[in-house]
Design a protein around this motif. Structure first.
Motif, PDB file in Angstrom:
ATOM      1  N   SER A  12       2.442   9.029 -11.345  1.00 24.68           N
ATOM      2  CA  SER A  12       2.884   9.495 -10.040  1.00 24.68           C
ATOM      3  C   SER A  12       1.788  10.128  -9.192  1.00 24.68           C
ATOM      4  O   SER A  12       1.773   9.937  -7.974  1.00 24.68           O
ATOM      5  N   HIS A  13       0.887  10.878  -9.799  1.00 27.24           N
ATOM      6  CA  HIS A  13      -0.077  11.656  -9.040  1.00 27.24           C
ATOM      7  C   HIS A  13      -1.510  11.274  -9.409  1.00 27.24           C
ATOM      8  O   HIS A  13      -1.983  11.597 -10.499  1.00 27.24           O
ATOM      9  N   TYR A  14      -2.182  10.587  -8.484  1.00 27.74           N
ATOM     10  CA  TYR A  14      -3.581  10.257  -8.653  1.00 27.74           C
ATOM     11  C   TYR A  14      -4.220  10.041  -7.289  1.00 27.74           C
ATOM     12  O   TYR A  14      -3.543   9.697  -6.319  1.00 27.74           O
ATOM     13  N   PHE A  15      -5.516  10.266  -7.233  1.00 25.05           N
ATOM     14  CA  PHE A  15      -6.275  10.084  -6.014  1.00 25.05           C
ATOM     15  C   PHE A  15      -6.956   8.714  -6.005  1.00 25.05           C
ATOM     16  O   PHE A  15      -7.378   8.211  -7.049  1.00 25.05           O
ATOM     17  N   MET A  16      -7.086   8.146  -4.817  1.00 21.25           N
ATOM     18  CA  MET A  16      -7.926   6.983  -4.603  1.00 21.25           C
ATOM     19  C   MET A  16      -8.835   7.284  -3.416  1.00 21.25           C
ATOM     20  O   MET A  16      -8.434   7.989  -2.495  1.00 21.25           O
ATOM     21  N   GLY A  17     -10.044   6.754  -3.461  1.00 22.59           N
ATOM     22  CA  GLY A  17     -10.962   7.045  -2.378  1.00 22.59           C
ATOM     23  C   GLY A  17     -12.096   6.050  -2.275  1.00 22.59           C
ATOM     24  O   GLY A  17     -12.232   5.142  -3.097  1.00 22.59           O
ATOM     25  N   TRP A  18     -12.897   6.241  -1.227  1.00 25.89           N
ATOM     26  CA  TRP A  18     -14.087   5.445  -0.988  1.00 25.89           C
ATOM     27  C   TRP A  18     -15.293   6.356  -0.881  1.00 25.89           C
ATOM     28  O   TRP A  18     -15.250   7.378  -0.187  1.00 25.89           O
ATOM     29  N   TYR A  19     -16.358   5.986  -1.571  1.00 27.77           N
ATOM     30  CA  TYR A  19     -17.646   6.648  -1.481  1.00 27.77           C
ATOM     31  C   TYR A  19     -18.676   5.629  -1.020  1.00 27.77           C
ATOM     32  O   TYR A  19     -18.449   4.422  -1.105  1.00 27.77           O
ATOM     33  N   ALA A  44     -26.469   5.004   0.329  1.00 28.01           N
ATOM     34  CA  ALA A  44     -27.588   4.288   0.928  1.00 28.01           C
ATOM     35  C   ALA A  44     -28.820   4.479   0.053  1.00 28.01           C
ATOM     36  O   ALA A  44     -28.912   5.457  -0.699  1.00 28.01           O
ATOM     37  N   PRO A  45     -29.801   3.555   0.126  1.00 31.05           N
ATOM     38  CA  PRO A  45     -31.011   3.690  -0.695  1.00 31.05           C
ATOM     39  C   PRO A  45     -31.693   5.040  -0.498  1.00 31.05           C
ATOM     40  O   PRO A  45     -31.920   5.469   0.633  1.00 31.05           O
ATOM     41  N   GLY A  46     -32.020   5.704  -1.607  1.00 30.22           N
ATOM     42  CA  GLY A  46     -32.687   6.991  -1.546  1.00 30.22           C
ATOM     43  C   GLY A  46     -31.800   8.159  -1.182  1.00 30.22           C
ATOM     44  O   GLY A  46     -32.299   9.284  -1.057  1.00 30.22           O
ATOM     45  N   LYS A  47     -30.487   7.921  -1.023  1.00 32.37           N
ATOM     46  CA  LYS A  47     -29.566   8.972  -0.625  1.00 32.37           C
ATOM     47  C   LYS A  47     -28.547   9.247  -1.731  1.00 32.37           C
ATOM     48  O   LYS A  47     -28.287   8.408  -2.594  1.00 32.37           O
ATOM     49  N   GLN A  48     -27.959  10.438  -1.693  1.00 30.29           N
ATOM     50  CA  GLN A  48     -26.918  10.808  -2.633  1.00 30.29           C
ATOM     51  C   GLN A  48     -25.602  10.120  -2.266  1.00 30.29           C
ATOM     52  O   GLN A  48     -25.289   9.941  -1.089  1.00 30.29           O
ATOM     53  N   ARG A  49     -24.831   9.748  -3.287  1.00 30.85           N
ATOM     54  CA  ARG A  49     -23.518   9.178  -3.033  1.00 30.85           C
ATOM     55  C   ARG A  49     -22.626  10.226  -2.372  1.00 30.85           C
ATOM     56  O   ARG A  49     -22.577  11.376  -2.808  1.00 30.85           O
ATOM     57  N   GLU A  50     -21.901   9.827  -1.319  1.00 36.23           N
ATOM     58  CA  GLU A  50     -21.082  10.762  -0.569  1.00 36.23           C
ATOM     59  C   GLU A  50     -19.657  10.256  -0.413  1.00 36.23           C
ATOM     60  O   GLU A  50     -19.412   9.049  -0.361  1.00 36.23           O
ATOM     61  N   LEU A  51     -18.728  11.199  -0.334  1.00 30.30           N
ATOM     62  CA  LEU A  51     -17.333  10.864  -0.088  1.00 30.30           C
ATOM     63  C   LEU A  51     -17.161  10.398   1.350  1.00 30.30           C
ATOM     64  O   LEU A  51     -17.614  11.061   2.283  1.00 30.30           O
ATOM     65  N   VAL A  52     -16.502   9.264   1.539  1.00 29.13           N
ATOM     66  CA  VAL A  52     -16.174   8.750   2.865  1.00 29.13           C
ATOM     67  C   VAL A  52     -14.744   9.114   3.240  1.00 29.13           C
ATOM     68  O   VAL A  52     -14.483   9.637   4.323  1.00 29.13           O
ATOM     69  N   ALA A  53     -13.793   8.827   2.347  1.00 27.71           N
ATOM     70  CA  ALA A  53     -12.383   9.086   2.605  1.00 27.71           C
ATOM     71  C   ALA A  53     -11.632   9.163   1.290  1.00 27.71           C
ATOM     72  O   ALA A  53     -12.008   8.524   0.318  1.00 27.71           O
ATOM     73  N   ARG A  54     -10.547   9.931   1.279  1.00 24.00           N
ATOM     74  CA  ARG A  54      -9.735  10.111   0.084  1.00 24.00           C
ATOM     75  C   ARG A  54      -8.266  10.128   0.481  1.00 24.00           C
ATOM     76  O   ARG A  54      -7.913  10.616   1.560  1.00 24.00           O
ATOM     77  N   THR A  82      -4.552  12.492   3.534  1.00 23.13           N
ATOM     78  CA  THR A  82      -5.904  11.952   3.656  1.00 23.13           C
ATOM     79  C   THR A  82      -6.896  13.008   4.093  1.00 23.13           C
ATOM     80  O   THR A  82      -6.534  14.014   4.701  1.00 23.13           O
ATOM     81  N   ASN A  83      -8.161  12.772   3.780  1.00 23.19           N
ATOM     82  CA  ASN A  83      -9.247  13.498   4.407  1.00 23.19           C
ATOM     83  C   ASN A  83     -10.455  12.582   4.533  1.00 23.19           C
ATOM     84  O   ASN A  83     -10.577  11.591   3.802  1.00 23.19           O
ATOM     85  N   TYR A  84     -11.339  12.909   5.492  1.00 21.21           N
ATOM     86  CA  TYR A  84     -12.454  12.056   5.847  1.00 21.21           C
ATOM     87  C   TYR A  84     -13.723  12.873   5.994  1.00 21.21           C
ATOM     88  O   TYR A  84     -13.689  14.047   6.355  1.00 21.21           O
ATOM     89  N   ALA A  85     -14.847  12.222   5.739  1.00 24.26           N
ATOM     90  CA  ALA A  85     -16.122  12.819   6.088  1.00 24.26           C
ATOM     91  C   ALA A  85     -16.206  12.974   7.602  1.00 24.26           C
ATOM     92  O   ALA A  85     -15.695  12.139   8.353  1.00 24.26           O
ATOM     93  N   ASP A  86     -16.848  14.047   8.061  1.00 24.17           N
ATOM     94  CA  ASP A  86     -16.962  14.282   9.500  1.00 24.17           C
ATOM     95  C   ASP A  86     -17.604  13.103  10.227  1.00 24.17           C
ATOM     96  O   ASP A  86     -17.248  12.798  11.367  1.00 24.17           O
ATOM     97  N   SER A  87     -18.526  12.426   9.575  1.00 24.25           N
ATOM     98  CA  SER A  87     -19.263  11.345  10.213  1.00 24.25           C
ATOM     99  C   SER A  87     -18.413  10.116  10.512  1.00 24.25           C
ATOM    100  O   SER A  87     -18.814   9.274  11.320  1.00 24.25           O
ATOM    101  N   VAL A  88     -17.232   9.988   9.877  1.00 23.83           N
ATOM    102  CA  VAL A  88     -16.402   8.800  10.075  1.00 23.83           C
ATOM    103  C   VAL A  88     -15.059   9.108  10.713  1.00 23.83           C
ATOM    104  O   VAL A  88     -14.284   8.176  10.992  1.00 23.83           O
ATOM    105  N   LYS A  89     -14.747  10.370  10.961  1.00 23.40           N
ATOM    106  CA  LYS A  89     -13.469  10.732  11.574  1.00 23.40           C
ATOM    107  C   LYS A  89     -13.300  10.049  12.923  1.00 23.40           C
ATOM    108  O   LYS A  89     -14.212  10.025  13.741  1.00 23.40           O
ATOM    109  N   GLY A  90     -12.125   9.485  13.127  1.00 25.51           N
ATOM    110  CA  GLY A  90     -11.829   8.788  14.369  1.00 25.51           C
ATOM    111  C   GLY A  90     -12.251   7.341  14.376  1.00 25.51           C
ATOM    112  O   GLY A  90     -11.880   6.600  15.295  1.00 25.51           O
ATOM    113  N   ARG A  91     -13.013   6.912  13.371  1.00 33.98           N
ATOM    114  CA  ARG A  91     -13.485   5.530  13.299  1.00 33.98           C
ATOM    115  C   ARG A  91     -12.938   4.780  12.083  1.00 33.98           C
ATOM    116  O   ARG A  91     -12.681   3.581  12.168  1.00 33.98           O
TER     117      ARG A  91
END
Length: 115
Positions: free
Chosen positions: A30-37, A40-50, A57-66
């Motif tokens: 019943s209860h589990y999260f799904m998301g997208w991370y 980019a090359p040389g960068k740390q993996r970051e949360l995009v949306a969950r 839901t929640n989103y990274a500030d860089s993608v909110k509204g898009r």
């Protein structure tokens, strides 16, 4: 064991759109999260949306509204609609499932935004 397979990546121009899909196989409760991370090359993996099983839901500030995340619990699938894409969105995008304290990852799908 849980297996995740992403699809929908590709090459698009700035301002274009893509829709990513992730299909999960295995047993889910019943209860589990799904998301997208993304990473980019040389960068740390970051949360995009969950998204929770209840649809919160929640989103990274860089993608909110898009970007918009959604899920289909009956199909154990999660989606990411990406609009108004920017060059800075170029990365490998990974699907993620978190349940019972365990993280599961897909193999990744490449998104390239370029003229």
């Amino acid at each position: 064991q849980v297996q995740l397979v992403e699809s929908g990546g590709g090459l698009v121009q700035p301002g274009g759109s893509l829709r990513l899909s992730c299909a999960a196989s295995g047993t889910f409760f019943s209860h589990y999260f799904m998301g997208w991370y993304r990473q980019a090359p040389g960068k740390q993996r970051e949360l995009v949306a969950r998204i929770t099983s209840g649809g919160s839901t929640n989103y990274a500030d860089s993608v909110k509204g898009r970007f918009t995340i959604s899920r289909n619990n009956a199909k154990n699938s999660v989606y990411l609609q990406m609009n108004s894409l920017e060059v800075e969105d170029t990365a490998v995008y990974y699907c993620n499932v978190r349940q019972f304290g365990n993280d599961y990852w897909g193999q990744g799908t490449q998104v390239t935004v370029s003229s």
